[in-house]
Design a protein around this motif. Structure first.
Motif, mmCIF file in Angstrom:
data_model
loop_
_atom_site.group_PDB
_atom_site.id
_atom_site.type_symbol
_atom_site.label_atom_id
_atom_site.label_comp_id
_atom_site.label_asym_id
_atom_site.label_seq_id
_atom_site.Cartn_x
_atom_site.Cartn_y
_atom_site.Cartn_z
ATOM 1 N N THR A 104 0.833 -1.204 0.000
ATOM 2 C CA THR A 104 0.000 0.000 0.000
ATOM 3 C C THR A 104 0.864 1.250 0.000
ATOM 4 O O THR A 104 1.919 1.299 0.644
ATOM 5 N N LEU A 105 0.400 2.247 -0.703
ATOM 6 C CA LEU A 105 1.132 3.500 -0.853
ATOM 7 C C LEU A 105 0.210 4.636 -0.435
ATOM 8 O O LEU A 105 -1.000 4.574 -0.673
ATOM 9 N N GLY A 106 0.766 5.651 0.197
ATOM 10 C CA GLY A 106 -0.074 6.766 0.594
ATOM 11 C C GLY A 106 0.726 7.902 1.184
ATOM 12 O O GLY A 106 1.950 7.813 1.365
ATOM 13 N N PHE A 107 0.024 8.974 1.478
ATOM 14 C CA PHE A 107 0.655 10.173 2.030
ATOM 15 C C PHE A 107 0.307 10.290 3.509
ATOM 16 O O PHE A 107 -0.855 10.151 3.904
ATOM 17 N N SER A 108 1.317 10.553 4.282
ATOM 18 C CA SER A 108 1.138 10.755 5.711
ATOM 19 C C SER A 108 1.728 12.090 6.101
ATOM 20 O O SER A 108 2.600 12.628 5.414
ATOM 21 N N PHE A 109 1.233 12.607 7.198
ATOM 22 C CA PHE A 109 1.775 13.861 7.690
ATOM 23 C C PHE A 109 3.231 13.669 8.107
ATOM 24 O O PHE A 109 3.660 12.573 8.459
ATOM 25 N N ARG A 110 3.962 14.763 8.074
ATOM 26 C CA ARG A 110 5.355 14.726 8.471
ATOM 27 C C ARG A 110 5.447 14.265 9.929
ATOM 28 O O ARG A 110 4.779 14.786 10.807
ATOM 29 N N GLY A 111 6.265 13.280 10.180
ATOM 30 C CA GLY A 111 6.392 12.711 11.516
ATOM 31 C C GLY A 111 7.629 13.206 12.240
ATOM 32 O O GLY A 111 8.486 13.888 11.679
ATOM 33 N N ALA A 112 7.699 12.851 13.507
ATOM 34 C CA ALA A 112 8.852 13.234 14.334
ATOM 35 C C ALA A 112 8.996 12.231 15.460
ATOM 36 O O ALA A 112 8.025 11.595 15.895
ATOM 37 N N ASN A 113 10.217 12.076 15.940
ATOM 38 C CA ASN A 113 10.503 11.252 17.120
ATOM 39 C C ASN A 113 10.573 12.182 18.321
ATOM 40 O O ASN A 113 11.606 12.816 18.585
ATOM 41 N N ILE A 114 9.476 12.278 19.047
ATOM 42 C CA ILE A 114 9.381 13.206 20.181
ATOM 43 C C ILE A 114 10.095 12.591 21.374
ATOM 44 O O ILE A 114 9.724 11.513 21.855
ATOM 45 N N SER A 115 11.108 13.272 21.832
ATOM 46 C CA SER A 115 11.902 12.771 22.947
ATOM 47 C C SER A 115 11.046 12.673 24.213
ATOM 48 O O SER A 115 10.359 13.633 24.593
ATOM 49 N N GLY A 116 11.104 11.505 24.856
ATOM 50 C CA GLY A 116 10.406 11.301 26.121
ATOM 51 C C GLY A 116 8.980 10.826 25.975
ATOM 52 O O GLY A 116 8.368 10.395 26.967
ATOM 53 N N LEU A 117 8.410 10.874 24.752
ATOM 54 C CA LEU A 117 7.013 10.476 24.585
ATOM 55 C C LEU A 117 6.828 8.986 24.802
ATOM 56 O O LEU A 117 5.854 8.562 25.445
ATOM 57 N N ALA A 118 7.725 8.177 24.271
ATOM 58 C CA ALA A 118 7.581 6.727 24.417
ATOM 59 C C ALA A 118 7.577 6.337 25.894
ATOM 60 O O ALA A 118 6.740 5.525 26.341
ATOM 61 N N GLU A 119 8.517 6.890 26.666
ATOM 62 C CA GLU A 119 8.575 6.554 28.098
ATOM 63 C C GLU A 119 7.312 7.027 28.823
ATOM 64 O O GLU A 119 6.791 6.332 29.721
ATOM 65 N N PHE A 120 6.800 8.197 28.427
ATOM 66 C CA PHE A 120 5.582 8.722 29.043
ATOM 67 C C PHE A 120 4.391 7.801 28.756
ATOM 68 O O PHE A 120 3.589 7.517 29.673
ATOM 69 N N LEU A 121 4.275 7.338 27.545
ATOM 70 C CA LEU A 121 3.158 6.472 27.188
ATOM 71 C C LEU A 121 3.230 5.142 27.927
ATOM 72 O O LEU A 121 2.186 4.567 28.292
ATOM 73 N N LEU A 122 4.422 4.657 28.131
ATOM 74 C CA LEU A 122 4.566 3.359 28.805
ATOM 75 C C LEU A 122 4.307 3.457 30.307
ATOM 76 O O LEU A 122 4.172 2.419 30.975
ATOM 77 N N ARG A 123 4.222 4.667 30.837
ATOM 78 C CA ARG A 123 3.949 4.822 32.285
ATOM 79 C C ARG A 123 2.450 4.797 32.595
ATOM 80 O O ARG A 123 2.066 4.880 33.761
ATOM 81 N N VAL A 124 1.619 4.693 31.589
ATOM 82 C CA VAL A 124 0.178 4.648 31.825
ATOM 83 C C VAL A 124 -0.176 3.362 32.568
ATOM 84 O O VAL A 124 0.281 2.270 32.203
ATOM 85 N N ARG A 125 -0.999 3.487 33.596
ATOM 86 C CA ARG A 125 -1.423 2.337 34.390
ATOM 87 C C ARG A 125 -2.907 2.477 34.723
ATOM 88 O O ARG A 125 -3.416 3.594 34.876
ATOM 89 N N PRO A 126 -3.613 1.349 34.867
ATOM 90 C CA PRO A 126 -5.024 1.422 35.276
ATOM 91 C C PRO A 126 -5.138 1.775 36.751
ATOM 92 O O PRO A 126 -4.186 1.583 37.530
ATOM 93 N N SER A 127 -6.295 2.298 37.128
ATOM 94 C CA SER A 127 -6.504 2.701 38.517
ATOM 95 C C SER A 127 -8.005 2.753 38.794
ATOM 96 O O SER A 127 -8.785 3.076 37.896
ATOM 97 N N PRO A 128 -8.403 2.453 40.010
ATOM 98 C CA PRO A 128 -9.832 2.570 40.353
ATOM 99 C C PRO A 128 -10.273 4.014 40.548
ATOM 100 O O PRO A 128 -11.459 4.282 40.739
ATOM 101 N N ASN A 129 -9.349 4.993 40.475
ATOM 102 C CA ASN A 129 -9.726 6.391 40.651
ATOM 103 C C ASN A 129 -10.633 6.839 39.499
ATOM 104 O O ASN A 129 -10.520 6.367 38.368
ATOM 105 N N SER A 130 -11.499 7.813 39.814
ATOM 106 C CA SER A 130 -12.454 8.278 38.800
ATOM 107 C C SER A 130 -11.767 8.975 37.637
ATOM 108 O O SER A 130 -12.289 9.010 36.531
ATOM 109 N N GLY A 131 -10.571 9.515 37.854
ATOM 110 C CA GLY A 131 -9.870 10.196 36.785
ATOM 111 C C GLY A 131 -9.126 9.275 35.846
ATOM 112 O O GLY A 131 -8.458 9.754 34.926
ATOM 113 N N SER A 132 -9.205 7.974 36.088
ATOM 114 C CA SER A 132 -8.462 7.020 35.260
ATOM 115 C C SER A 132 -9.378 6.203 34.363
ATOM 116 O O SER A 132 -8.998 5.125 33.915
ATOM 117 N N VAL A 133 -10.560 6.722 34.084
ATOM 118 C CA VAL A 133 -11.518 5.933 33.309
ATOM 119 C C VAL A 133 -10.991 5.637 31.903
ATOM 120 O O VAL A 133 -11.140 4.522 31.393
#
Length: 919
Positions: free
Chosen positions: A381-410
């Motif tokens: 498949t061939l196509g056009f995508s928006f210009r990407g970037a490797n955002i420093s620290g984003l991968a580590e931030f995403l991997l820190r997500v955890r479930p929680s019974p708190n109401s803000g973690s829905v």
């Protein structure tokens, strides 16, 4: 007309997000009065300001749904009308940024029965990729809060909701968003933070993904000038600032993507293309623009299929049937991955391979479609995508997500259950068929569209949008320049700003981020149009990787916008060659394309080029005419020099005519010799030997003048040939005319008293011949002086011949020469005819009469034959006429005499000539 704020006649305040007239104990009565006043004011607005009814409806919605904000003097709180309580992720701060993300892609249609309050309904189909966008906004805000150079002393907060990728859910989430946080609702103030810098609960919104919900939200927020920065809505329709005055985006408009797609079709010569889309604005506007521009280039759309919002199995099967039946091998698809799942599942089940899929940016990097069941269909498949970037620290931030019974973690809980296909004990109580989650699962051990961040593309657009707001606030709050020392940094926190002020500063934003990309918005709120060209390629682990194989820069000069590396590309089915998608194969060289009747313009028949035209390329629409004196070869692929044609001495016809000409000269010479040897005999004397020898000389000239017509024509030959022909024949006919007159006068001299013969003696005869010939000479000289013939290369023949011929500038000159000969011949014929019955054994008048009949027959038939003969045959006809008439005169006049001289000498006496020899 763009409407920013509307002043109401019942209030001195402006209608805006924070300026709703107050609410008191008679709240509902005042609402009714205000609505009636608004409707009464409609006629005034229509007559003077042309305020759209849609904006009146929006104002009405704000009057009844917007929190009832009392004046600061009364200190009253806020009230919410309705039962809508959406799930939200929020963080308090000095400035609260709103966010709308399509965490779910299936929303139930609302119930419009109007018998009960509208209740919030759960959406389904959790999108892992959208959750990554969601978390990128959180990451960017926290990164700005940690950055001492940007907005020092100002804390950004956020309030992020799920839009469910649908119009009604997006509007519900938008109204909830701009009403303020849940704590605001409880505490009854504009913000739980006493240092809130914005008069509006949410001065700017990051959102949305799909174009149709974005249009609804942008149209609602526009009159109140609340900035809406989209990270994924690409519809060209959103460019109209009269309708969407507060809309901006960090993603290029579809107008640039369509141009890029058409240039891709041109680059690979894909002229026969199928299109697929959905019922939303993104697909409808995108495919419409693509089709129009493809036709301008010369391409055609072989078929178009629309995928319904909730397609049935029969509808999916019908679309797959259309794909299977089409001869197009390239399919351009404007849709999202969620809308394509059903169709691609059916395509994979049927094993419909061999089609080159061209993806729009909405699904070109959709990891969910790289599942093993789709790989045999979508690899390449061939196509056009928006210009990407490797955002420093984003991968580590995403991997820190955890479930929680708190109401803000829905949202984190929903993500966890979707990522690991399990259910949490403190979840929403659904997905009971799944096993329980421990909450300790390791995100680093899974590969999904959430964890795939090298590079990120839509997330990068979210990131740029947050930073654009950060830089706009930095300017608006008059923060110290970023280059100063940390102890001197700060912002003006003494006064509140409005969303309109923030919008003005957003339009002025212009900075270069850490990736070297300039971030700014043009006058239409559009960013720099940059795309990466993505190719779906198999990796060593049996999966699909998104390989960058080129780029498109819409701001570059024409011809330099599309850059590709074909060596990096992998095509559908693992092919090494570019797929061919044509309604009809390109016509080979030597032919041209002609549209088939009642079919698209891309469906062509191949017609051979006409004679004298050529094409040396495949797929030519028009044949090229060969230059002058050149002709197309048999294959019609090149032009070759035309073959010059003339009556040459080497060809058979020329040899025959030259031989006849020389034979005529020889015959005339033989007769001359005979007459000279027997010049003393009565028959030679009786026929005026002087005239006979002059006649034989003129006949030799007639035979010899035909030689000038043979061979390659030249300027002198063109001018000499007709003059020689005309004078030699006039000389010949003049001699015959004199002989005829002499015969008539000789018999008339036997009458007593007749002296006419003495008056027309040899001197008079010579003078008469000279006078007749001189008339023709004068005519010829005048013709050559005024309009001489010239050498002409005639290319009008359709077989590659260049006929070298003598062109008469004044054709009447030739016919006057011929007419003069005919005049003398006619006089000669009449006189000879009158003397045909004169008494004598050898009456020469009869021979002259017969010779003139032959002469007339030849030249009368010559005229139509001369005008209808093509090329060199025209010359051959004239030579034949000259030789035929000369032979006719020679044979009819002199052969009978030679017969008597050589075979019947007894008649060559005076008695024999008077008829007395037998007595």
């Amino acid at each position: 007309m763009r409407v920013r704020r509307w002043k109401c006649p019942w209030s001195r305040q402006e209608l805006g997000p924070g300026s709703r007239p107050g609410a008191g104990g008679a709240e509902r009565e005042r609402e009714a009065e205000e609505l009636q006043a608004m409707l009464r004011y409609k006629s005034h607005c229509d007559a003077n300001h042309k305020m759209p009814m849609g904006e009146l409806v929006v104002l009405a919605l704000f009057l009844f749904i917007w929190p009832r904000v009392r004046s600061s003097e009364s200190g009253s709180g806020c009230q919410r009308l309705g039962e809508f309580a959406p799930q939200v992720l929020e963080l308090d701060g000095d400035v609260i940024l709103g966010g709308l993300f399509p965490l779910h892609y299936i929303a139930l249609e609302p119930d419009h029965a109007f018998t009960d309050h509208v209740l919030h309904r759960r959406c389904s189909g959790f999108d892992l990729r959208a959750f990554r966008w969601f978390m990128t906004m959180v990451f960017a805000i926290e990164e700005i809060n940690r950055n001492p150079s940007l907005l020092p002393g100002v804390k950004l907060g956020y309030r992020i909701l799920d839009s469910c990728d649908h119009v009604h859910t997006s509007l519900q989430s938008m109204f909830s968003l701009i009403n303020g946080s849940s704590s605001t609702q409880r505490e009854g103030s504009a913000s739980s933070n006493p240092h809130c810098l914005s008069r509006a609960p949410v001065p700017a919104v990051i959102g949305l993904a799909s174009s149709t919900p974005t249009r609804a939200v942008a149209h609602t927020l526009g009159p109140f000038e609340i900035p809406l920065i989209s990270y994924f809505a690409t519809c060209t329709c959103l460019t109209d600032k009269r309708v969407y005055p507060s809309f901006l985006r960090t993603v290029p408009s579809d107008v640039f993507q369509v141009r890029a797609l058409v240039q891709l079709m041109v680059h690979f010569d894909w002229r026969w293309v199928g299109t697929m889309g959905t019922e939303d604005d993104y697909s409808r506007y995108g495919i419409q623009a693509f089709t129009e521009q493809l036709k301008e280039w010369g391409g055609c759309v072989a078929f178009h299929c629309t995928i319904p919002k909730v397609p049935t199995l029969a509808q999916i099967s019908a679309i797959a049937d259309a794909l299977e039946a089409s001869t197009a091998r390239v399919v351009v698809v404007f849709a999202t991955e969620g809308q394509l799942m059903g169709l691609l599942s059916e395509v994979a089940r049927r094993n419909l391979t061999g089609w080159q899929w061209v993806a729009s940016e909405a699904w070109v990097t959709a990891r969910v479609l790289t599942a093993p069941e789709f790989q045999h269909v979508l690899a390449g498949t061939l196509g056009f995508s928006f210009r990407g970037a490797n955002i420093s620290g984003l991968a580590e931030f995403l991997l820190r997500v955890r479930p929680s019974p708190n109401s803000g973690s829905v949202f984190s809980n929903l993500f966890w259950e979707e990522q690991f296909n399990c259910r949490l004990p403190y979840g929403d109580g659904e997905r009971l068929e799944r096993p329980l989650c421990t909450g300790l699962e390791d995100l680093e051990q899974v590969e999904s569209s959430y964890t795939s961040v090298y590079p990120v593309r839509v997330s990068y657009n979210v990131y740029k949008g947050v930073y654009a707001i950060g830089h706009a606030l930095h300017l608006l709050l008059q923060c110290t320049p970023m280059g100063q020392q940390s102890d001197q940094r700060g912002c003006n926190n003494d006064s509140q700003f409005t969303s309109e002020q923030l919008l003005r500063h957003l339009r002025k934003v212009n900075f270069t981020n850490q990736f070297g990309e300039k971030v700014y918005f043009d006058h239409n709120g559009e960013p720099v149009p940059l795309y990466d060209i993505i190719n779906w390629q198999r990796n060593v682990r049996g999966g699909i990787r998104f390989q960058r194989v080129g780029a498109y820069d819409g701001s570059a000069p024409p011809g330099q916008q599309l850059v590709m590396d074909k060596n990096l590309m992998e095509w559908t089915g693992g092919q090494n060659q570019v797929p061919v998608s044509l309604c009809s194969s390109p016509c080979p060289p030597g032919t041209r394309q002609s549209p088939r009747p009642s079919q698209p313009l891309c469906c062509m028949d191949c017609l051979p080029c006409a004679e004298g035209e050529f094409t040396n390329t495949s797929g030519a629409t028009e044949c090229i005419k060969c230059p002058l004196y050149y002709w197309s070869n048999n294959e019609r692929v090149a032009c070759v020099a035309g073959i010059e044609e003339f009556l040459s001495f080497q060809e058979i016809m020329g040899i025959i005519l030259v031989t006849l000409s020389l034979l005529g000269v020889a015959a005339a010479s033989a007769v001359s010799i005979i007459f000279f040897l027997f010049r003393a005999t009565p028959i030679v004397k009786a026929n005026n030997s002087e005239l006979s020898f002059l006649l034989l000389l003129s006949l030799k000239l007639c035979f010899l003048c035909s030689l000038v017509f043979v061979g390659r024509p030249s300027l002198w030959a063109c001018q000499v040939r007709q003059v020689a022909f005309g004078i030699s024949f006039v000389l010949c006919i003049s001699c015959i005319l004199v002989k005829t007159i002499v015969v008539l006068l000789a018999f008339h001299a036997n009458i007593p008293g007749a002296t006419s013969l003495k008056r027309f003696g040899p001197p008079q005869q010579r003078a008469f011949i000279v006078a007749c010939t001189a008339g023709q000479a004068v005519l010829c000289i005048a013709w050559l002086a005024l309009a001489p013939p010239y050498l002409y290369k005639n290319t009008s023949y359709q077989d590659g011949r260049i006929v070298l011929e003598c062109k008469d500038v004044w054709p009447l000159g030739f016919y006057m020469v011929l007419g003069y000969i005919g005049l003398l011949s006619s006089v000669c014929f009449v006189l000879a005819f009158l003397g045909r019955k004169l008494p004598d054994t050898f009456n020469e008048a009869k021979l002259i009469t017969f010779s003139m009949l032959i002469f007339f027959a030849v030249w009368i038939s010559f005229i139509p034959a001369y005008n209808s003969s093509p090329g060199k045959y025209t010359v051959a006809v004239e030579i034949f006429a000259i030789l035929a008439s000369a032979f006719g005169l020679l044979l009819c006049i002199f052969i009978p005499k030679c017969y008597i001289i050589l075979l019947r000498p007894e008649l060559n006496t005076k008695k024999g000539m008077t008829g007395k020899a037998s007595k």
